[in-house]
Design an enzyme around this catalytic site. Structure first.
Site, PDB file in Angstrom:
ATOM      1  N   ASN A 161     -21.161  42.865  23.149  1.00 24.23           N
ATOM      2  CA  ASN A 161     -20.211  43.079  22.131  1.00 24.23           C
ATOM      3  C   ASN A 161     -18.694  43.359  22.042  1.00 24.23           C
ATOM      4  OD1 ASN A 161     -20.306  45.475  23.510  1.00 24.23           O
ATOM      5  ND2 ASN A 161     -21.285  46.980  22.232  1.00 24.23           N
ATOM      6  N   TYR A 177     -19.106  54.013  33.226  1.00 22.00           N
ATOM      7  CA  TYR A 177     -20.268  54.270  32.392  1.00 22.00           C
ATOM      8  C   TYR A 177     -21.306  55.213  32.955  1.00 22.00           C
ATOM      9  CZ  TYR A 177     -19.325  50.438  29.118  1.00 22.00           C
ATOM     10  OH  TYR A 177     -18.883  49.601  28.193  1.00 22.00           O
ATOM     11  N   ARG A 193     -16.690  43.803  16.136  1.00 20.24           N
ATOM     12  CA  ARG A 193     -17.942  43.386  16.361  1.00 20.24           C
ATOM     13  C   ARG A 193     -18.628  42.730  15.234  1.00 20.24           C
ATOM     14  NH1 ARG A 193     -19.212  48.957  19.566  1.00 20.24           N
ATOM     15  NH2 ARG A 193     -18.529  48.481  21.566  1.00 20.24           N
ATOM     16  N   LYS A 243     -14.006  43.470  26.757  1.00 18.66           N
ATOM     17  CA  LYS A 243     -14.950  43.471  27.811  1.00 18.66           C
ATOM     18  C   LYS A 243     -14.958  41.779  28.274  1.00 18.66           C
ATOM     19  CE  LYS A 243     -18.186  46.908  26.016  1.00 18.66           C
ATOM     20  NZ  LYS A 243     -19.181  47.094  25.430  1.00 18.66           N
ATOM     21  N   GLU A 283     -11.483  58.590  30.444  1.00 20.97           N
ATOM     22  CA  GLU A 283     -11.278  56.964  30.563  1.00 20.97           C
ATOM     23  C   GLU A 283      -9.839  56.950  30.816  1.00 20.97           C
ATOM     24  OE1 GLU A 283     -13.117  55.670  27.312  1.00 20.97           O
ATOM     25  OE2 GLU A 283     -15.239  56.226  28.163  1.00 20.97           O
ATOM     26  N   HIS A 333     -14.901  47.996  24.035  1.00 19.96           N
ATOM     27  CA  HIS A 333     -15.342  49.299  24.395  1.00 19.96           C
ATOM     28  C   HIS A 333     -14.088  50.185  23.845  1.00 19.96           C
ATOM     29  CE1 HIS A 333     -16.065  53.087  26.117  1.00 19.96           C
ATOM     30  NE2 HIS A 333     -14.868  53.156  26.479  1.00 19.96           N
TER      31      HIS A 333
HETATM   32  P1  RTP Z   1     -18.683  51.231  24.227  1.00 17.86           P
HETATM   33  O1  RTP Z   1     -18.928  52.471  25.127  1.00 17.86           O
HETATM   34  O2  RTP Z   1     -18.860  50.009  24.956  1.00 17.86           O
HETATM   35  O3  RTP Z   1     -17.654  51.263  23.341  1.00 17.86           O
HETATM   36  O4  RTP Z   1     -19.720  51.270  23.484  1.00 17.86           O
HETATM   37  P2  RTP Z   1     -20.621  52.314  22.592  1.00 17.86           P
HETATM   38  O5  RTP Z   1     -20.027  53.786  22.741  1.00 17.86           O
HETATM   39  O6  RTP Z   1     -20.390  51.892  21.027  1.00 17.86           O
HETATM   40  O7  RTP Z   1     -22.111  52.416  22.901  1.00 17.86           O
HETATM   41  P3  RTP Z   1     -22.756  53.207  24.204  1.00 17.86           P
HETATM   42  O8  RTP Z   1     -24.109  53.709  23.737  1.00 17.86           O
HETATM   43  O9  RTP Z   1     -21.883  53.854  25.083  1.00 17.86           O
HETATM   44  O10 RTP Z   1     -23.342  51.925  25.126  1.00 17.86           O
HETATM   45  C1  RTP Z   1     -22.381  51.290  25.992  1.00 17.86           C
HETATM   46  C2  RTP Z   1     -22.371  49.703  26.045  1.00 17.86           C
HETATM   47  O11 RTP Z   1     -23.630  49.496  26.810  1.00 17.86           O
HETATM   48  C3  RTP Z   1     -24.268  48.463  26.093  1.00 17.86           C
HETATM   49  N1  RTP Z   1     -25.449  48.640  25.304  1.00 17.86           N
HETATM   50  N2  RTP Z   1     -26.559  47.962  25.632  1.00 17.86           N
HETATM   51  N3  RTP Z   1     -29.214  46.740  25.857  1.00 17.86           N
HETATM   52  C4  RTP Z   1     -29.072  47.895  24.795  1.00 17.86           C
HETATM   53  O12 RTP Z   1     -29.715  48.442  24.273  1.00 17.86           O
HETATM   54  C5  RTP Z   1     -27.594  48.279  24.955  1.00 17.86           C
HETATM   55  N4  RTP Z   1     -27.185  49.834  24.588  1.00 17.86           N
HETATM   56  C6  RTP Z   1     -25.980  49.718  24.856  1.00 17.86           C
HETATM   57  C7  RTP Z   1     -23.169  48.022  25.045  1.00 17.86           C
HETATM   58  O13 RTP Z   1     -22.423  46.937  25.379  1.00 17.86           O
HETATM   59  C8  RTP Z   1     -22.343  49.015  24.689  1.00 17.86           C
HETATM   60  O14 RTP Z   1     -21.029  49.084  24.126  1.00 17.86           O
END
Ligand code: RTP
Length: 148
Positions: free
Chosen positions: A112, A49, A102, A9, A126, A115
């Site tokens: 973070n 997303y 991370r 990112k 993706e 991804h």
């Molecule tokens: P990623 O898709 O980026 O690998 O992350 P992930 O699966 O571990 O998490 P996901 O739930 O899919 O969330 C995607 C990205 O959204 C941001 N996020 N912000 N502010 C918040 O509560 C929050 N929750 C998620 C994070 O950048 C996360 O990686």
């Protein structure tokens, strides 16, 4: 062989972590099958997303992803989707183990660094979105030193 989509990112790029992150995947034994250094626009980030579009953090997340260039990659190997997620660490860096990307380099969930696809279906979607021409076609010469 399984493939996953990994994206460094904008914060990972700005903080100079690209080499370290690529090195961790290479040293593990995974094969780099695609890589682009690009800025994505808002519609593209929203598409990536789209499953999170109802979340309260969605617009902030899209702002973050379009705030600078990202490194988009395809990595290949046995169990690379799950193992890639382990190398990356828990979504919230407050809970990511030391030794993970991370866990070592991030503090807040909204910054973070990286991804990684979370399922075979997610990886397929993706990779198709980011690499419409598909992965690079090359074979590693050390394959038999990594797999029995
Ligand atoms: P990623 O898709 O980026 O690998 O992350 P992930 O699966 O571990 O998490 P996901 O739930 O899919 O969330 C995607 C990205 O959204 C941001 N996020 N912000 N502010 C918040 O509560 C929050 N929750 C998620 C994070 O950048 C996360 O990686």
């Amino acid at each position: 062989m399984e493939q996953t989509f990994i994206m460094i990112k904008p914060d990972g790029v700005q903080r100079g972590l690209v080499g370290d992150i690529i090195s961790r995947f290479e040293k593990k034994g995974f094969y780099l099958k695609g890589m682009k250094f690009i800025n994505v626009d808002r519609p593209f980030a929203e598409k990536h997303y789209e499953d999170l579009s109802a979340k309260p953090f969605f617009s902030g997340l899209v702002d973050y992803i379009i705030s600078g260039p990202v490194v988009a990659m395809i990595w290949e190997g046995k169990n690379v989707i799950l193992t890639g997620r382990k190398i990356i660490g828990a979504t919230n860096p407050a809970e990511s183990a030391p030794g993970t990307i991370r866990g070592d380099y991030a503090i807040e969930i909204g910054r973070n660094i990286i991804h990684g696809s979370d399922s075979a279906e997610g990886a397929r979607k993706e990779i198709a979105l980011w690499f419409p021409d598909g992965p690079a076609n090359w074979q590693s010469s050390v394959h038999h030193w990594i797999y029995e």
